[in-house]
Design an enzyme around this catalytic site. Structure first.
Site, short mmCIF file in Angstrom:
data_model
loop_
_atom_site.label_atom_id
_atom_site.label_comp_id
_atom_site.label_asym_id
_atom_site.label_seq_id
_atom_site.Cartn_x
_atom_site.Cartn_y
_atom_site.Cartn_z
N LEU A 568 0.79 -1.23 0.00
CA LEU A 568 0.00 0.00 0.00
C LEU A 568 0.82 1.29 0.00
O LEU A 568 0.25 2.37 -0.05
CB LEU A 568 -0.95 0.01 1.21
CG LEU A 568 -2.05 -1.04 1.24
CD1 LEU A 568 -2.89 -0.90 2.50
CD2 LEU A 568 -2.94 -0.95 0.01
N ALA A 745 -2.24 5.95 -1.53
CA ALA A 745 -2.72 6.31 -2.86
C ALA A 745 -2.17 5.36 -3.91
O ALA A 745 -2.47 5.51 -5.10
CB ALA A 745 -2.33 7.75 -3.19
N HIS A 746 -1.33 4.40 -3.49
CA HIS A 746 -0.75 3.41 -4.41
C HIS A 746 -1.00 2.02 -3.86
O HIS A 746 -0.63 1.72 -2.72
CB HIS A 746 0.78 3.61 -4.53
CG HIS A 746 1.22 5.00 -4.83
ND1 HIS A 746 2.43 5.52 -4.42
CD2 HIS A 746 0.59 5.99 -5.52
CE1 HIS A 746 2.54 6.76 -4.83
NE2 HIS A 746 1.43 7.07 -5.50
N GLN A 747 -1.64 1.18 -4.64
CA GLN A 747 -1.87 -0.21 -4.25
C GLN A 747 -1.24 -1.11 -5.31
O GLN A 747 -1.38 -0.84 -6.50
CB GLN A 747 -3.37 -0.50 -4.11
CG GLN A 747 -4.09 0.43 -3.13
CD GLN A 747 -4.56 1.73 -3.76
OE1 GLN A 747 -5.06 1.75 -4.88
NE2 GLN A 747 -4.40 2.85 -3.06
#
Length: 814
Positions: A568, A745-747
């Site tokens: 994440l 904000a990044h997965q």
């Protein structure tokens, strides 16, 4: 602010219960089904749609949103909202504070009708696994016995009736209860506090009236949507009727309707119109008109579309693959869950943008509420709402993936070519004409401290001074997928995009002489909830790391790695206040606001460990408009949160983003579990320690973190020893006990790439181990966390996958 007193708003609360009762709250969790082969199994339409979560979503689009909370639950909710945001009278405003500031302090949540809006949100949009627990708690708080259990001695009095429900407690008692929840030893009470605080503040600071204004915005120094953009919408340039008129009218149409409007097929139209539209794009389409009220199903779909490739998802990966294949002459159909927001149809309103362009309306969190998650869900995917950072895959990551994970792709000529092609396509460059508030603070602080700081490459021009890109790009100068690869798709004449359409299943079949099953298309639901089928030679799934695993499981894939190894990039933030003043030496300059300017232009790698383990934290800046700002800032009391919000426009935020070694699991569309490792926590703490020093060195008057204790330090009034003590204490606080909000904000990594099916979901070509002809092209294939913004990396991997898919299609054509 001077002295303030709190006024009870019981009358305003009692007037906020004009509710529409009717819809019950259901949490749809995807269930794994065995694969349904085209034309061979008669599965009911309702089951498929419910499993995919389509029924409820379509219904909410077709009828007004309603509030299904009971009067008891609403009474408790209103009391909680008015405790988080009470009415505060007798504000002694300083000379430069206007009437709007006093009005902001006087306005309680109920006076703004926030509880009613929040009741609808909980009823219709909140899809967290613990929503049932929130509803139960609201009911319990409306009773004296439930309040006694949840609030303890604070609910008792020495006068009859001795026991009281939460709404009947005094304001001071209610506030003490909420404060006790925030630091309770019981995790579920801390979860309750975080949920109530988050939802109340988010709704209050993002809701708008008929004039698209919010009662608090003027007081906190927020202008709402970009003023230049609003002015352009009010005074559009008139069409010309000269010889060049037709061309200019075409350009105007593109400006208003977006560059993709010619390639869109709207699925909510009548079936004959949909069929004609698809045929005009060159697709072979057969339809079965419904002569009765009987619903279609997979054995008798209402529509069958034939194409070379179907791509599920239009983001960084899916959009690229679609554009490459279509430009090479193959018929490509793109299915996109989200809608299409053309430039001039954007609202640039925070709440509306989250509703329309973010996954689950922006209301996604891990099961334990420890990490708040933002992911795009619109045509263009994350590239439509991300913050422009366009960083190439770091060399140490390529080396790790190639040597440690035995993925030769990442040190190949093809991958280097992919990075070049992608960056050229997006116009990636690193120049900046003017730096925004947050980034200027980060850069100056790093320079003062002697920390490394560099320009962030962006897919926007040097003069792109816009703080609203997280709500869509108003002028198309941020070159996301919908301005690049998908434009190639449309201009090629070989492809079409169906927005607001959610895939139900990937279809695959057993073929004689093949060891693996073979992908043969995708099933989806049209606007009437009829089952439609796309028959394709290859299938590309690019739904993102949170949705791709769910679709694969629902389609019968059994690989045990599907949904696991989710990373994440957890983020922790600190803030610094730079007061406005009449001083000619004021910095950042008076006209600069925290929410304006390029969102990401500066970055520090002071604790990134690029040259060592490769697992550290990068330091960057976020986009925080009032809603997101408010839910992250500590809540100590009703007065305190309004004081903090009054400093909004001159409060800078800087964050540390960890390349996490811990991981999680995507369990369903509504359930995400996640756990950081100790090393991740230490990396974030090291990052926060540096961030606090950066903010102070840049000249902040006051600094602090987002920890629930809400401590802050006036840097100008303390000794060196006091400063060091504060930085050490605040940067060492816990991160996983719900005391400090973390964000993502990044997965990535939930269907990771590898060399064998025991440890991964796809091979180096992006093809799944289980199903031939089924490719994945999104961040879910990352072997590990990346450590920097993933847009360039996911596009580069997708470009390589597209080359492999092209080879397959050429062989099939020949």
């Amino acid at each position: 602010m001077g002295n303030k007193s709190i006024m009870e708003e019981s009358n305003s609360r009692s007037g906020s219960f004009r509710l529409g009762l009717g819809l019950g709250l259901g949490v749809n969790e995807a269930r794994v089904h065995t694969v349904v082969e085209l034309g061979s199994v008669d599965s009911t339409r309702t089951s498929l749609l419910q499993d995919a979560g389509v029924v409820e979503e379509r219904d909410t689009q077709q009828k007004p949103l309603t509030n299904s909370l009971s009067l008891r639950q609403m009474k408790s909710l209103a009391a909680l909202c008015d405790t988080i945001l009470p009415s505060i009278n007798n504000v002694v405003a300083s000379s430069h504070e206007s009437h709007s500031v006093a009005k902001f302090y006087r306005t309680s949540a109920s006076m703004a009708r926030t509880p009613e809006r929040l009741g609808i949100l909980i009823s219709e949009k909140l899809k967290h696994p613990s929503t049932w627990l929130l509803l139960t708690t609201l009911w319990l708080l409306s009773t004296w016995f439930g309040t006694l259990v949840l609030c303890g001695m604070a609910s008792l009095s020495t006068k009859f009736p001795f026991f009281h429900s939460y709404p009947d407690l005094s304001f001071d008692q209610r506030q003490k209860v909420i404060q006790s929840w925030s630091r309770s030893n019981f995790r579920h009470l801390r979860m309750l506090f975080r949920t109530i605080k988050l939802l109340t503040l988010l709704v209050f600071f993002t809701q708008v009236d008929e004039a698209e204004d919010n009662a608090s915005w003027k007081a906190i120094g927020y202008c709402g949507p970009d003023p230049v953009f609003k002015a352009q919408l009010k005074n559009p340039i008139s069409h010309v009727t000269s010889k060049e008129g037709q061309n200019e009218q075409e350009e105007d149409s593109e400006e208003v309707r977006g560059p993709l409007y010619k390639g869109l097929v709207h699925i909510n139209k009548p079936q004959d119109i949909i069929t004609d539209s698809l045929r005009r794009f060159g697709f072979s389409v057969s339809s079965t008109p419904r002569r009765t009220k009987a619903s279609s199903n997979l054995s008798s779909p209402s529509l069958v579309i034939q194409c070379d490739a179907v791509v599920v998802g239009s983001g960084c990966g899916g959009g690229l693959v679609a554009g490459v294949l279509a430009k090479s002459g193959y018929k490509v159909l793109v299915l996109e869950k989200g809608g299409y927001s053309a430039r001039n149809s954007l609202s640039l309103l925070e709440g509306q943008s989250m509703d329309q362009m973010y996954l689950s309306n922006g209301l996604v969190a891990t099961d334990d509420m420890s990490v708040l998650i933002l992911a795009g869900s619109t045509v263009g995917g994350g590239s439509a709402i991300n913050w422009s950072a366009s960083i190439r895959t770091p060399q140490h990551v390529c080396k790790e993936w190639c040597h440690k994970h035995e993925l030769e792709l990442f040190e190949s000529m093809l991958y280097r070519e992919a990075l070049d092609v992608v960056c050229e396509k997006m116009g990636v460059q690193s120049e900046i004409h003017e730096e925004g508030f947050n980034n200027a603070v980060l850069r100056r602080g790093c320079e003062e401290m002697g920390y490394p700081v560099s320009n962030i490459p962006r897919n926007a021009p040097p003069d792109h001074y816009c703080g609203w890109c997280c709500m869509g790009c108003k002028d198309g100068r941020k070159k996301g997928t919908s301005e690049t690869w998908l434009v190639d798709l449309v201009k090629s004449g070989n492809g079409a995009i169906i927005p607001s359409c959610e895939a139900i299943q990937v279809l695959h079949e057993k073929k004689k002489g093949r060891d693996r099953r073979v992908a043969c298309g995708v099933a989806f639901a049209n606007g009437n909830k009829d089952i439609c089928v796309v028959e394709s030679k290859v299938t590309i799934v690019a739904c993102g790391a949170l949705r791709t695993p769910v679709l694969l499981k629902r389609s019968g894939l059994k690989n045990e790695n599907i949904g696991r190894h989710l990373h994440l990039h957890p983020v922790a933030m600190a803030w610094g206040h730079f007061p406005d003043s009449p001083s000619p030496d004021l910095w950042p300059e008076k006209h600069k606001k925290s929410y304006e300017g390029g969102i990401m232009t500066a970055m520090s790698t002071v604790v990134a460990e690029f040259d060592k383990s490769g697992y550290g934290a990068v330091i960057q800046t976020p986009a925080l408009h009032p809603g997101m700002f408010s839910i992250l800032m500590p809540w100590i009391s009703g007065i305190d949160i309004k004081d903090r919000m009054s400093k909004f426009s001159r409060t800078a935020h800087v964050f540390a983003l960890a390349r996490d070694q811990g991981s999680g699991t995507v369990n369903s569309t509504t359930s995400i579990s996640y756990q950081m490792k100790d090393v991740d926590k230490e990396n974030l703490k090291s990052g926060i320690e540096k961030v606090l020093r950066i903010l102070a060195a840049a000249g902040a008057e006051e600094i602090g973190t987002h920890n629930n204790k809400g401590r802050s330090l006036n840097v100008k009034k303390v000794s060196f020893h006091e400063f060091e003590k504060f930085v050490k204490e605040e940067s060492s606080r816990g991160l996983t006990d719900l005391s400090t909000p973390l964000c993502s904000a990044h997965q990535m990594g939930s269907c990771r790439m590898g060399t064998n099916p025991k440890e991964s979901v796809v091979n180096q070509m992006g093809e799944t181990w289980e199903v031939e002809g089924l490719y994945l092209a999104d961040t879910s294939v990352f072997p590990t966390a990346l450590g920097v913004n993933p847009m360039v990396t996911v596009q580069a991997i997708a470009y390589c996958t597209a080359q492999y898919v092209l080879e397959v299609l050429r062989r099939k054509r020949n």
